[in-house]
Scaffold this motif. Structure first.
Motif, mmCIF file in Angstrom:
data_model
loop_
_atom_site.group_PDB
_atom_site.id
_atom_site.type_symbol
_atom_site.label_atom_id
_atom_site.label_comp_id
_atom_site.label_asym_id
_atom_site.label_seq_id
_atom_site.Cartn_x
_atom_site.Cartn_y
_atom_site.Cartn_z
ATOM 1 N N ALA A 1 0.434 -7.004 -15.456
ATOM 2 C CA ALA A 1 1.743 -7.070 -15.069
ATOM 3 C C ALA A 1 2.807 -7.413 -15.743
ATOM 4 C CB ALA A 1 1.553 -7.800 -13.531
ATOM 5 N N ILE B 1 -2.828 0.819 -12.910
ATOM 6 C CA ILE B 1 -1.729 0.960 -12.222
ATOM 7 C C ILE B 1 -0.604 -0.269 -12.205
ATOM 8 C CG2 ILE B 1 -1.249 0.937 -9.603
ATOM 9 C CD1 ILE B 1 -4.298 2.331 -9.423
ATOM 10 N N THR B 2 -1.345 -1.398 -12.460
ATOM 11 C CA THR B 2 -0.447 -2.492 -12.603
ATOM 12 C C THR B 2 0.391 -2.607 -13.835
ATOM 13 O OG1 THR B 2 -2.144 -4.028 -11.376
ATOM 14 C CG2 THR B 2 -0.365 -5.189 -12.570
ATOM 15 N N MET C 1 7.573 -2.218 -7.910
ATOM 16 C CA MET C 1 6.505 -2.934 -8.376
ATOM 17 C C MET C 1 5.582 -2.822 -6.989
ATOM 18 S SD MET C 1 5.249 -5.833 -10.659
ATOM 19 C CE MET C 1 3.814 -6.223 -11.205
ATOM 20 N N ILE D 1 4.587 0.642 -5.867
ATOM 21 C CA ILE D 1 3.651 1.265 -6.627
ATOM 22 C C ILE D 1 2.047 0.598 -6.434
ATOM 23 C CG2 ILE D 1 2.963 1.803 -9.074
ATOM 24 C CD1 ILE D 1 5.885 1.888 -9.773
ATOM 25 N N LEU D 2 2.373 -0.764 -6.500
ATOM 26 C CA LEU D 2 1.061 -1.354 -6.494
ATOM 27 C C LEU D 2 0.128 -0.981 -5.032
ATOM 28 C CD1 LEU D 2 1.618 -4.959 -7.851
ATOM 29 C CD2 LEU D 2 0.350 -3.052 -8.983
ATOM 30 N N THR E 1 9.487 7.931 -11.282
ATOM 31 C CA THR E 1 8.972 6.913 -10.548
ATOM 32 C C THR E 1 8.855 7.340 -8.854
ATOM 33 O OG1 THR E 1 9.550 5.429 -12.369
ATOM 34 C CG2 THR E 1 9.006 4.623 -10.107
ATOM 35 N N LYS F 1 9.151 -2.053 -12.941
ATOM 36 C CA LYS F 1 9.942 -3.287 -12.661
ATOM 37 C C LYS F 1 10.863 -3.586 -13.889
ATOM 38 C CE LYS F 1 9.650 -7.864 -10.738
ATOM 39 N NZ LYS F 1 10.347 -7.544 -9.309
ATOM 40 N N THR G 1 2.744 -9.897 -8.503
ATOM 41 C CA THR G 1 4.246 -9.515 -8.099
ATOM 42 C C THR G 1 4.883 -10.974 -7.989
ATOM 43 O OG1 THR G 1 3.443 -9.826 -5.634
ATOM 44 C CG2 THR G 1 3.812 -7.547 -6.688
ATOM 45 N N LEU H 1 -2.198 -7.490 -5.157
ATOM 46 C CA LEU H 1 -0.687 -7.208 -5.496
ATOM 47 C C LEU H 1 0.014 -8.646 -5.648
ATOM 48 C CD1 LEU H 1 1.742 -7.362 -3.193
ATOM 49 C CD2 LEU H 1 0.716 -5.254 -2.621
ATOM 50 N N LEU I 1 5.756 7.562 -6.384
ATOM 51 C CA LEU I 1 5.616 7.142 -5.070
ATOM 52 C C LEU I 1 5.631 7.749 -3.915
ATOM 53 C CD1 LEU I 1 8.563 3.950 -5.341
ATOM 54 C CD2 LEU I 1 6.052 3.715 -5.030
ATOM 55 N N ALA J 1 3.213 -0.313 -12.968
ATOM 56 C CA ALA J 1 4.180 -0.907 -12.156
ATOM 57 C C ALA J 1 4.843 -1.922 -12.891
ATOM 58 C CB ALA J 1 3.421 -1.548 -11.014
#
Length: 261
Positions: A221, A25-26, A40, A43-44, A244, A33, A65, A61, A248, A29
């Motif tokens: 990330a 997932i990261t 990001m 999504i996280l 995307t 980004k 981030t 997150l 979301l 994301a």
């Protein structure tokens, strides 16, 4: 009963499986980004909160981030980043105050309410963008617009680490040039991420285990961010952005489903 069963399933899942899903997932994301410059944290929080409790997702997150935002903020140099801080100081100061205040409330918010508070704005943002509507502030009085942006972003930022939509709305309203817009977002999100870390360090939500997970997610990330930078000029940005937003909307709806059940 349902939430207890869900929590039991989460605790029973192999730790490596949860980590692998979180890393995937990261990575995604980070790619988003790097490619389109936003989304990001949304999504996280929506993705991670689908596989782990919301408070753990919120802590997870923070470090990915923070570090990706530092990269984004400094792409044009430290001097340009300092200019952005000077130009948008009202929004930044207000956002920091409200992040620090709101973060203290997270441990007292029931899981269902927190999931709903995360899911609703994500779905609203994604659907409005898919339908072609852009959030805007009336920016004739810039100082007031910045303060309102900081308040809204700080309230939701303290709860979820998501402060993008109101920030983007202000920049669109001010007709900020593309490079400036991306830089300002990086600066605002970096400072907001630091405030989030400080706020939850005192709220009790951050634990060593949760922060360790956040640290493990930094590598995917950054890898995703640089991959997104690399493919930025090679893909149909509008189509990628649209899909995307669809992702979301689906993950946000899943958070709302969990809140209601």
């Amino acid at each position: 009963m349902y939430r207890s069963r869900e929590r039991t399933l989460y605790m029973a899942a192999p730790e490596f499986t949860i980590l692998l899903l979180a890393a995937g997932i990261t990575l995604f994301a980070g790619v988003v980004k790097g490619a389109v410059g936003f989304a990001m944290p949304m999504i996280l929080i929506s993705g991670l909160a689908s596989i782990m409790p919301a408070q753990e997702a919120l802590v997870a997150l923070i470090l990915p981030t923070l570090l990706t935002n530092v990269v984004q903020a400094l792409r044009q140099g430290a001097r340009a980043a300092c200019v952005s801080v000077r130009d948008y100081w009202r929004m930044i100061a207000t956002l920091v105050v409200f992040v620090l205040l709101t973060a203290q409330a997270v441990p007292m918010i029931p899981q269902a309410l927190l999931l709903g508070a995360l899911g609703l704005p994500i779905v609203a943002f994604a659907l409005s963008q898919l339908l072609g509507h852009q959030f805007r502030f009336h920016a004739a009085r810039r100082g007031l617009a910045e303060v309102l942006t900081g308040m809204v972003g700080g309230i939701y930022g303290g709860l979820s680490g998501v402060w993008g939509p109101p920030t983007i709305a202000l920049l669109v309203s001010l007709r900020a040039e593309k490079r400036e817009s991306v830089r300002v977002q990086g600066v605002v999100y970096t400072i907001g991420s630091v405030a989030l870390l400080v706020g939850h360090a005192s709220s009790g939500v951050i634990t060593s285990g949760r922060l360790s997970l956040s640290g493990l997610l930094v590598a995917p990330a950054l890898a995703g961010l640089w991959l997104g930078f690399a493919i930025q000029d090679r893909l149909d940005a509008q189509r990628f952005r649209r899909w995307t937003l669809v992702v979301l909307a689906i993950t946000g709806l899943n958070l709302i489903r969990r809140a209601l059940t």
